[in-house]
Design a protein around this motif. Structure first.
Motif: not given
Length: 200
Positions: A71-74, A79-86
């Motif tokens: 929540e409200r994380v910058h 991690d970019h790869d984890r964000l892509v997986r999300f």
């Protein structure tokens, strides 16, 4: 003498995963307390800040709810790869997020696979070392694994454990969720008991 399909009187039991556990949380609409993962993860961007939620559906009314992951994380904190997986609803990440929930119902999520089609633990005259491997961290009563693995009743399992024919590294009523090893011994065997790890 019992016939074994495995080599050197060793056996592998695998707790296979059938599906994700239900998440125990109360539905605001119908008050049912079982939810199932939809397989979706929602990512919402507000400038440089992100919200990430796991989406779950009520088992009764199918109402969709959001479980906060971030929540409200910058954006730079993820991690970019984890964000892509999300963003791509990666099944492995969905599974990880479900397993991380504090209250889970594991009913119907597992089955036990063994190679003991011709082994009769009550008549065996030689030791058998059994390695139990978990594909999922479901807390399963050891007694339940023994009844399913050997095809015996609970009283028969209790009798074999009490007599020392089955030697366990933990109590029969303990709940294991991690790999462990145990031994079924012949009637005159005095081999030391096995060791292993478990969580109650």
């Amino acid at each position: 003498m019992s016939s074994l399909r495995h080599a050197e009187n060793k056996s592998l039991w695998v707790v296979r995963e059938l599906g994700l556990p239900a998440i125990v949380r109360t539905c605001v609409s119908c008050r049912t307390d079982r939810h199932h993962a939809t397989g979706k993860i929602r990512v919402n961007a507000n400038g440089k800040q992100l919200d990430v939620w796991l989406l779950v559906g009520c088992a009764r009314c199918d109402r969709t709810s959001k479980i906060p992951v971030h929540e409200r994380v910058h954006v730079s904190a993820l991690d970019h790869d984890r964000l892509v997986r999300f963003e791509h609803n990666d099944p492995a990440v969905v599974r990880e997020l479900v397993h991380a929930q504090p209250r889970l119902d594991w009913t119907g999520t597992w089955e036990l696979e063994t190679d003991l089609s011709f082994y009769d633990v009550e008549k065996a005259d030689q030791p058998l070392d059994v390695f139990v491997r978990f594909e999922l961290p479901a807390p399963i009563r050891v007694e339940k694994l023994l009844t399913e693995g050997f095809g015996l009743s609970r009283p028969a399992v209790k009798r074999l454990v009490d007599s020392g024919r089955i030697r366990l590294p933990l109590a029969p009523d303990a709940r294991a969720r991690a790999d462990f090893t145990f031994q079924s011994s012949g009637p005159n065997s005095h081999a030391p008991g096995p060791s292993g790890s478990s969580e109650k």
